[in-house]
Design a protein around this motif. Structure first.
Motif, short mmCIF file in Angstrom:
data_model
loop_
_atom_site.label_atom_id
_atom_site.label_comp_id
_atom_site.label_asym_id
_atom_site.label_seq_id
_atom_site.Cartn_x
_atom_site.Cartn_y
_atom_site.Cartn_z
N ASN A 1 -45.84 13.42 16.58
CA ASN A 1 -44.41 13.23 16.85
C ASN A 1 -43.62 13.59 15.61
OD1 ASN A 1 -41.93 12.46 17.92
ND2 ASN A 1 -42.17 10.34 17.24
N HIS A 2 -42.82 14.63 15.73
CA HIS A 2 -41.98 15.07 14.61
C HIS A 2 -40.57 14.48 14.68
CE1 HIS A 2 -45.12 17.82 13.40
NE2 HIS A 2 -45.11 18.40 14.59
N GLY A 3 -40.21 13.86 15.80
CA GLY A 3 -38.87 13.28 15.93
C GLY A 3 -37.77 14.31 15.97
N SER A 4 -38.06 15.52 16.45
CA SER A 4 -37.05 16.59 16.42
C SER A 4 -35.85 16.28 17.29
CB SER A 4 -37.70 17.91 16.86
OG SER A 4 -38.80 18.24 16.04
N ILE A 5 -36.10 15.84 18.52
CA ILE A 5 -34.98 15.58 19.44
C ILE A 5 -34.10 14.45 18.90
CG2 ILE A 5 -34.39 14.85 21.78
CD1 ILE A 5 -36.86 16.27 22.77
N ARG A 6 -34.72 13.43 18.36
CA ARG A 6 -33.94 12.33 17.79
C ARG A 6 -33.06 12.84 16.64
NH1 ARG A 6 -34.03 8.80 13.58
NH2 ARG A 6 -33.25 6.68 14.02
N LYS A 7 -33.59 13.74 15.83
CA LYS A 7 -32.79 14.29 14.72
C LYS A 7 -31.63 15.11 15.25
CE LYS A 7 -36.76 14.38 11.61
NZ LYS A 7 -37.73 15.24 10.88
N TYR A 8 -31.81 15.81 16.37
CA TYR A 8 -30.71 16.56 16.96
C TYR A 8 -29.61 15.61 17.46
CZ TYR A 8 -33.86 20.58 16.91
OH TYR A 8 -34.71 21.59 16.53
N VAL A 9 -30.02 14.50 18.06
CA VAL A 9 -29.05 13.52 18.54
C VAL A 9 -28.28 12.92 17.37
CG1 VAL A 9 -28.76 11.31 19.74
CG2 VAL A 9 -30.37 13.00 20.63
N VAL A 10 -28.99 12.59 16.29
CA VAL A 10 -28.33 12.02 15.11
C VAL A 10 -27.36 13.04 14.51
CG1 VAL A 10 -28.72 11.18 12.77
CG2 VAL A 10 -30.21 10.43 14.62
N PHE A 11 -27.78 14.30 14.45
CA PHE A 11 -26.90 15.35 13.91
C PHE A 11 -25.62 15.47 14.73
CE2 PHE A 11 -25.94 19.91 14.82
CZ PHE A 11 -25.12 20.13 13.72
N PHE A 12 -25.76 15.49 16.06
CA PHE A 12 -24.58 15.63 16.91
C PHE A 12 -23.65 14.43 16.74
CE2 PHE A 12 -22.11 15.33 20.78
CZ PHE A 12 -21.77 16.64 21.04
#
Length: 261
Positions: free
Chosen positions: A7-18
């Motif tokens: 799990n790299h947490g990519s989608i969560r990082k995109y949500v945090v960025f937005f």
């Protein structure tokens, strides 16, 4: 999946960025003379628009202490779409040497491009507040805003991620007579062009037991009329090729001639 867990947490990082882009939004109100009389921060939450409309309709007069306050913003992910136009070579790899084991390195196959669609909802009680918020967003999207994100820190690579503003619409929602509290909702749709990463893999362990880095190559050239019957015992080697990369005093490969012994 396929016997691996990562799990790299990519989608969560995109949500945090937005969310970070719109988390620090303020509006200022003036009196009839243009003198500022109030500055307020616009709250931002993750959630669907209907959730906030239900909260508003459940308490139309907004008189209870727990009533929803306006203006307010919310956002959510609305769709995922594979983007074949940004597809990279499937067998391409990115590698990074393991700092703790010089003879070992980590690698990862090229990421898969996915478009993530976001919707940003701006709910206000008067049209002026809505335009003040929208005018603080639109100048930064022409039509995209690109940020450099550290999505995959394990491989030491940062990616430029564009966020494209697709459309914007305004909706005036009300029920009953004209004295009933109404909700003006601006809806902005975005497409984030991101990547999803597979598992990290490793080459070599530093002990020479599972495919460590090749340091020496010896090739014996054995010419023969019948290649299929040639062996190391019945055919003498006419030429031996030794390939030795540059080595440091510690026996490690080096591409710097000054460090090679």
């Amino acid at each position: 999946m396929f016997g691996q867990v990562w799990n790299h947490g990519s989608i969560r990082k995109y949500v945090v960025f937005f969310g970070t882009l719109f988390a620090d939004m303020y509006i200022q109100r003036e009196d009839k003379t243009g003198t500022p009389i109030e500055t307020m921060k616009v709250p931002l939450n993750y959630g669907p628009r209907d959730k906030f409309l239900a909260r508003l309709e459940g308490n139309p007069t907004l008189t209870k202490p727990i009533a929803i306050t306006l203006p307010r913003m919310a956002f959510e992910i609305t769709n995922y779409q594979y983007d074949s136009s940004r597809k990279l070579t499937t067998i391409g790899k990115t590698s990074l040497q393991n700092p703790n084991k010089p003879n070992s390195k980590n690698y990862q196959y090229n990421p898969v491009p996915w478009d993530i669609e976001f919707s940003l909802y701006i709910m206000v009680k008067n049209a002026e507040d809505g335009t003040r918020i929208v005018e603080q967003i639109l100048p930064f999207f022409a039509p995209d805003f690109t940020a450099t994100l550290n999505i995959n820190p394990d491989m030491g690579i940062k990616y430029d991620v564009p966020l494209v503003l697709n459309s914007m619409q305004c909706e005036d929602t009300y029920e009953g007579n004209f004295e009933t509290r109404r909700a003006i909702i601006w809806t902005l749709t975005f497409t984030l062009k991101g990547y999803v990463f597979g598992p990290n893999k490793r080459i070599g362990s530093g002990n020479g037991t599972d495919g460590g880095i090749i340091k020496y190559v010896d090739v014996n050239v054995r010419p023969t009329a019948n290649v299929e019957t040639a062996t190391t015992t019945n055919t003498a080697a006419t030429e031996i090729v030794h390939v030795y990369p540059g080595l440091t005093v510690d026996g490690e490969p080096s591409q710097d001639p000054n460090n090679t012994i």
